[in-house]
Design a protein around this motif. Structure first.
Motif, short mmCIF file in Angstrom:
data_model
loop_
_atom_site.label_atom_id
_atom_site.label_comp_id
_atom_site.label_asym_id
_atom_site.label_seq_id
_atom_site.Cartn_x
_atom_site.Cartn_y
_atom_site.Cartn_z
N ASN A 149 -9.23 -2.85 -9.57
CA ASN A 149 -7.82 -2.89 -9.98
C ASN A 149 -7.57 -4.05 -10.94
O ASN A 149 -6.92 -3.90 -11.98
N GLY A 209 -2.43 2.98 -8.67
CA GLY A 209 -3.64 3.64 -8.20
C GLY A 209 -3.72 5.11 -8.54
O GLY A 209 -2.89 5.67 -9.28
N ASP A 210 -4.73 5.77 -7.95
CA ASP A 210 -5.08 7.15 -8.32
C ASP A 210 -3.99 8.17 -8.06
O ASP A 210 -3.90 9.18 -8.75
N GLU A 270 -0.93 1.12 -13.67
CA GLU A 270 -2.33 1.03 -13.24
C GLU A 270 -2.44 0.54 -11.80
O GLU A 270 -3.30 1.00 -11.04
N ARG A 313 0.99 3.48 -3.17
CA ARG A 313 -0.31 4.01 -3.59
C ARG A 313 -0.73 5.25 -2.81
O ARG A 313 -1.65 5.95 -3.22
N THR A 340 -2.08 7.62 -11.37
CA THR A 340 -2.77 7.61 -12.66
C THR A 340 -3.73 8.78 -12.82
O THR A 340 -4.21 9.03 -13.93
N PRO A 351 -14.04 4.86 -4.21
CA PRO A 351 -14.03 3.63 -5.00
C PRO A 351 -15.35 3.38 -5.70
O PRO A 351 -15.40 2.75 -6.74
N THR A 354 -15.21 4.95 -9.03
CA THR A 354 -14.38 4.16 -9.92
C THR A 354 -15.15 2.96 -10.45
O THR A 354 -15.10 2.63 -11.62
N GLU A 400 0.81 -1.21 0.00
CA GLU A 400 0.00 0.00 0.00
C GLU A 400 0.85 1.27 0.00
O GLU A 400 0.35 2.34 -0.34
N LEU A 409 -5.08 -6.06 -4.00
CA LEU A 409 -5.82 -5.50 -5.13
C LEU A 409 -7.32 -5.75 -4.97
O LEU A 409 -7.74 -6.82 -4.54
N ASN A 410 -8.11 -4.74 -5.34
CA ASN A 410 -9.56 -4.93 -5.33
C ASN A 410 -10.03 -5.33 -6.72
O ASN A 410 -9.25 -5.44 -7.67
#
Length: 590
Positions: free
Chosen positions: A557, A329-330, A326, A298, A333, A473, A476, A295, A553-554
């Motif tokens: 992702n 994460g945000d 990718e 990120r 990106t 999220p 997203t 984490e 990862l979710n």
């Protein structure tokens, strides 16, 4: 201890990346620094001589335009032979020097230089400078063409023009002209060099830690008793990984480097900005595998990436690099312009190991610190202008209207609908890079689109995230669902609403005995993915992660990286995680 374990797994990777990167960057930056110099009275630029023509009607060259046409003709027939040299400008003359020996090849007193202009993006050499020279003994003038391969031709042109003006009028305006040139090279050779130096040093340190840990681990396996051997205390000290703060500092300098490379992409070559990006992804991948906490990268929001930097990366990354990007994460990106103002990071000013402190104002005025959600930065074609300032040019935006539906077949392509209007980001190949209203960018075949002019370009602009609402999220997830819906619509339209579920050749995948835990290394993750029967692209994209990183990862992702197969990967990961929790609970009960 889990942090140190990462180093033993990645020692081979570290050994490979560090020496190659350091040697390449050091040699290339040394070459650039030695070739391009700007001082108060003298400036020097690395160029390639393309051709010289005599302005002669008998040779069908009566004007400069005729000479340009002949150069284009030679270029089309591949009959241009280049010669590397240095072009030196002083307050009295223009000299051509041998790039190796510095021997003087030619000298043009300023009084003999009658014309200077640039030729941009009209041949395979995108940045050309031409000089028309004639001394008192020549009956006809010469027209010289030079390819400016490291510093843009417009900058050299401005320098020569100011020298000619001073020589004619007796004024001293050239120092003022050179100031922005000095500033531009200052941006390239100080700030970027310092960031790359610190990254190299950090990667070299990871290499040494990995070596020390491997030696320590080998000793622990070979000895029978637990008594500490000679020099083992020193090895233990050397095997200690960097602190979390040091990892963050290096990640911040990587983000800064991406911003600078995007801003300087038209100004540096050999190596190009894209080549440097590819080399930087080696250290980035190593850091991600070595930092202990998946984490950590990120949450590194500062500095933000500019819109230009994100577009530049998405347009040049390889599939493997895009996967890494990718997964970050945000904070990586999502450009600053897409963040609500109250969630933007504070001003980032790097601290370099050599102690040099860059001017704060330079960072305060940079696009990655000034872009805001309230400003029309969508698709901003910003670049470093010839005077060294950061600028944007909304009027230069280009738009395309789609003739036919097109379904993306991989992560680099973009699905589009007939009559959809998109912004053009790149148009120099058979596949054009476009961006849609949702902010998604990708490649589309150029023969299915028409260039259009919009009376009100801002009416097309819809930011991919609402400036007024904080990012979550849920947003997203909604975004991905919307894109899935677009793809479904495209498939329905293309097949005339006669979609039938294709027959599937089901194969029974037995429950794998290959374990997957939070401590799994890269090889174990790859084995687990293969054992579960996932496709080769999915295995290649996720096989660069450790077990802890994969578990973090979710679903969104995984869908972003693996497409439709992402949902099945997420399902298998969830099952595996549940099994681990059951085992841990059973162990603790016993």
């Amino acid at each position: 201890m889990s942090t140190i374990l990462c180093f033993s797994v990645n020692m081979g990777c570290c050994c490979l990346i560090c020496p190659c990167l350091c040697l390449f960057l050091s040699e290339q930056r040394k070459k650039y620094s030695n070739s391009n110099v700007i001082m108060q009275e003298t400036s020097q630029y690395h160029v390639q001589h393309l051709s010289t023509f005599i302005m002669d009607k008998s040779e069908s060259i009566a004007t400069v335009d005729d000479a340009i046409k002949k150069l284009k003709l030679l270029d089309s027939k591949d009959k241009i032979w280049t010669q590397e040299m240095l072009l030196q400008v002083t307050d009295k003359s223009i000299k051509l020097l041998d790039s190796e020996t510095k021997e003087e090849l030619e000298i043009f007193p300023l009084a003999t230089v009658h014309h200077c202009q640039t030729l941009l993006n009209q041949t395979r050499y995108p940045s050309i400078l031409l000089l028309v020279c004639q001394d008192s003994e020549q009956h006809k003038p010469d027209i010289h063409f030079f390819y400016c391969d490291e510093v843009e031709a417009e900058m050299v042109h401005a320098d020569i023009d100011s020298a000619l003006g001073d020589n004619t009028c007796g004024k001293k305006m050239r120092p003022q002209t050179l100031k922005p040139c000095v500033f531009t090279l200052f941006v390239i050779q100080q700030i970027l060099n310092c960031a790359l130096d610190d990254i190299e040093i950090f990667v070299a340190r990871l290499h040494k830690v990995a070596e020390a840990f491997a030696q320590l681990n080998q000793r622990n396996r070979s000895k029978k008793n637990k008594k500490r051997g000679p020099a083992e205390g020193m090895l233990t000290l050397r095997a200690k990984p960097p602190s979390e703060g040091e990892f963050i500092d290096c990640l911040q300098k990587l983000k800064l480097s991406f911003n600078l490379l995007a801003k300087l992409k038209k100004h540096i070559q050999n190596p190009s900005a894209a080549e440097l990006v590819h080399f930087l992804f080696g250290p980035l991948e190593l850091i991600l595998q070595s930092c202990g906490s998946p984490e950590l990268p990120r949450v590194v929001i500062s500095p933000h990436l500019s819109r230009d930097a994100v577009d530049f990366l998405r347009g040049h990354l390889t599939p493997k690099e895009m996967t890494i990007f990718e997964l970050l994460g945000d904070c990586w990106t999502r450009p600053r312009a897409d963040w609500p103002k109250d969630q933007c990071a504070p001003l980032y000013v790097p601290k370099f190991r050599n102690g040099w402190e860059p001017p704060v104002e330079l960072f305060r005025s940079s696009p990655w610190e000034t872009e805001s959600a309230g400003a029309p930065f969508f698709g901003s074609q910003s670049s470093l202008s010839s005077n060294g300032s950061f600028s944007t040019s909304p009027a230069s935006r280009k738009y395309a209207k789609i003739r036919y539906h097109f379904v993306a077949r991989n992560a680099n392509e973009l699905s589009v609908l007939q009559d959809e209007v998109l912004e053009v980001l790149e148009d120099d190949k058979q596949w054009w890079k476009l961006r849609n209203r949702s902010g998604q960018a990708g490649y589309v075949p150029y023969n299915i689109l028409d260039v259009v002019k919009l009376e009100d370009p801002h009416a097309f602009i819809d930011p991919p995230y609402s400036p007024g609402a904080p990012y979550s999220p849920v947003n997203t997830c909604t975004h991905y669902k919307a894109m899935d819906k677009v793809n479904d619509e495209l498939l329905m339209l293309i097949t005339g609403n006669k979609i039938q579920q294709p027959a599937r050749n089901f194969k029974v995948v037995r429950q794998s005995a290959v374990p997957l835990t939070f401590d799994s290394n890269l090889a174990e993750v790859t084995n687990w993915l293969n054992a579960k029967g996932f496709s080769k692209p999915t295995v290649e994209r996720l096989g660069i992660l450790t077990g802890a990183q994969l578990f973090s990862l979710n679903k969104d992702n995984l869908k972003a990286v693996c497409g439709d197969e992402g949902s099945r990967v997420y399902s298998q990961i969830t099952v595996q995680k549940s099994q681990l929790e059951v085992r841990n609970t059973s162990s603790s009960t016993i």
